[in-house]
Design an enzyme around this catalytic site. Structure first.
Site, PDB file in Angstrom:
ATOM      1  N   CYS A  13      39.433  36.972  43.109  1.00 31.54           N
ATOM      2  CA  CYS A  13      39.210  36.813  41.675  1.00 31.54           C
ATOM      3  C   CYS A  13      38.985  38.192  41.060  1.00 31.54           C
ATOM      4  CB  CYS A  13      37.997  35.923  41.433  1.00 31.54           C
ATOM      5  SG  CYS A  13      37.518  35.810  39.692  1.00 31.54           S
ATOM      6  N   LYS A  59      42.766  33.830  50.404  1.00 35.72           N
ATOM      7  CA  LYS A  59      43.570  34.092  49.209  1.00 35.72           C
ATOM      8  C   LYS A  59      43.425  35.550  48.802  1.00 35.72           C
ATOM      9  CE  LYS A  59      44.910  31.984  44.843  1.00 35.72           C
ATOM     10  NZ  LYS A  59      44.662  30.833  43.928  1.00 35.72           N
ATOM     11  N   GLY A 105      50.977  32.533  35.926  1.00 34.63           N
ATOM     12  CA  GLY A 105      52.134  31.962  35.248  1.00 34.63           C
ATOM     13  C   GLY A 105      53.428  32.682  35.564  1.00 34.63           C
ATOM     14  N   MET A 158      37.232  33.396  33.591  1.00 36.28           N
ATOM     15  CA  MET A 158      36.222  32.346  33.654  1.00 36.28           C
ATOM     16  C   MET A 158      34.891  32.863  34.203  1.00 36.28           C
ATOM     17  SD  MET A 158      37.719  29.738  32.387  1.00 36.28           S
ATOM     18  CE  MET A 158      36.496  28.496  32.785  1.00 36.28           C
ATOM     19  N   GLY A 159      34.953  33.775  35.162  1.00 34.96           N
ATOM     20  CA  GLY A 159      33.718  34.288  35.742  1.00 34.96           C
ATOM     21  C   GLY A 159      33.134  33.429  36.842  1.00 34.96           C
TER      22      GLY A 159
END
Length: 295
Positions: free
Chosen positions: A127, A161, A213, A74-75
């Site tokens: 990210c 995170k 996932g 997504m960036g």
């Protein structure tokens, strides 16, 4: 299967409704979707990551659903400071604001915008597909510690995170703990790529992306297990959780709660469905199983 009792839940300073948390970047782009997820059974929700400047993100395709997971690049698109007003209807709800920046000063600035509205902050230092942000700073323990310290100045719970794309995730976990983190979230997506044999080019506009996932669940369990032995602060397990059995396994590895993201793609009411299977009137306390796999 082991089932849990519906007890009062406090996840690292956040008064949650249960142990199930919506992961960042999934249905967290507006107040109405966050409210809907809470209504459908989530114990708490994490917003889309918000940074110091508005970003449009990468050119598409940005998301590809695979047979065993989801790959995205997504960036870090976000409206930046304009998101503050979006959360005005969710005051006193269990909302954790995910934030990112390129240095400790930017993390401190962005956190300050939400200091009166957020129950807690989740620092996105993981990210894998945004230049200058996320994992590019989250692989440096000194920077992770400094960013954590900067956000802790706002006197709110801070979750950090972590990226799995490092040699030893415990080094980064301990740096977050030393910086004053209230919890570690493990893990963010695994750096990945697919190529279209028909088009003879990468399927993502950014070429590389992050895999989430079911495919990453064993990696996430391993990371939580290692962090539980290396750190003393709570761990929130994240990565590939799609059923109540996964929640129990993640808790046995050492997680006090879990975040669920990609499973929403297949089941928009995943929180309600997992909750119905996970909790029972005669269930046991989560405290009895957290970390029980460590011998």
């Amino acid at each position: 299967m082991i089932r849990l009792s519906r007890e009062s839940v406090h996840l690292a300073g956040v008064p949650a409704r249960n142990h199930l948390v919506l992961a960042a970047g999934v249905l967290g782009t507006c107040a109405s979707s966050l409210s809907r997820v809470l209504h459908q059974g989530a114990g708490a929700v994490v917003t889309k990551s918000i940074g110091p400047e508005p970003r449009y993100g990468h050119a598409g395709p940005c998301v590809v659903v695979l047979e065993d997971g989801v790959m995205n690049a997504m960036g870090l698109p976000n409206p930046s400071r304009d998101f503050v007003e979006e959360l005005s209807t969710l005051v006193n709800e269990p909302v954790i604001v995910s934030i990112f920046g390129g240095n400790p000063e930017e993390f401190h600035e962005v956190a300050g915008w939400f200091a009166e509205k957020a129950q807690a902050f989740e620092l996105n230092v993981s990210c894998p597909h945004a230049a200058g942000f996320g994992a590019q700073i989250g692989t440096n323990p000194d920077v992770v510690k400094a960013c954590t310290e900067a956000v802790k100045e706002w006197k709110k719970p801070v979750w950090v995170k972590l990226t799995p794309n490092v040699t030893d995730i415990t080094v980064i976990g301990k740096a977050a703990e030393e910086g004053g983190a209230d919890a570690i979230v493990a893990i963010n997506t695994v750096r990945a790529m697919r190529i279209s044999t028909g088009l003879r080019r990468p399927v993502l506009g950014n070429k590389f992306g992050g895999l989430s996932g079911k495919a990453v669940f064993p990696i996430a369990v391993r990371c939580v297990y290692e962090l539980y032995e290396a750190c003393s602060i709570p761990i929130i397990g994240c990565g590939g959780i799609s059923c109540a059995e996964d929640v129990i396994e993640m808790m046995m590895a050492g997680a006090e709660g879990v975040e669920i993201g990609s499973a929403v793609v297949q089941d928009p009411e995943i929180f309600r469905h997992i909750g119905e299977e996970l909790y029972a009137p005669d269930g046991i306390s989560a405290r009895e199983i957290v970390g029980c796999a460590h011998v």
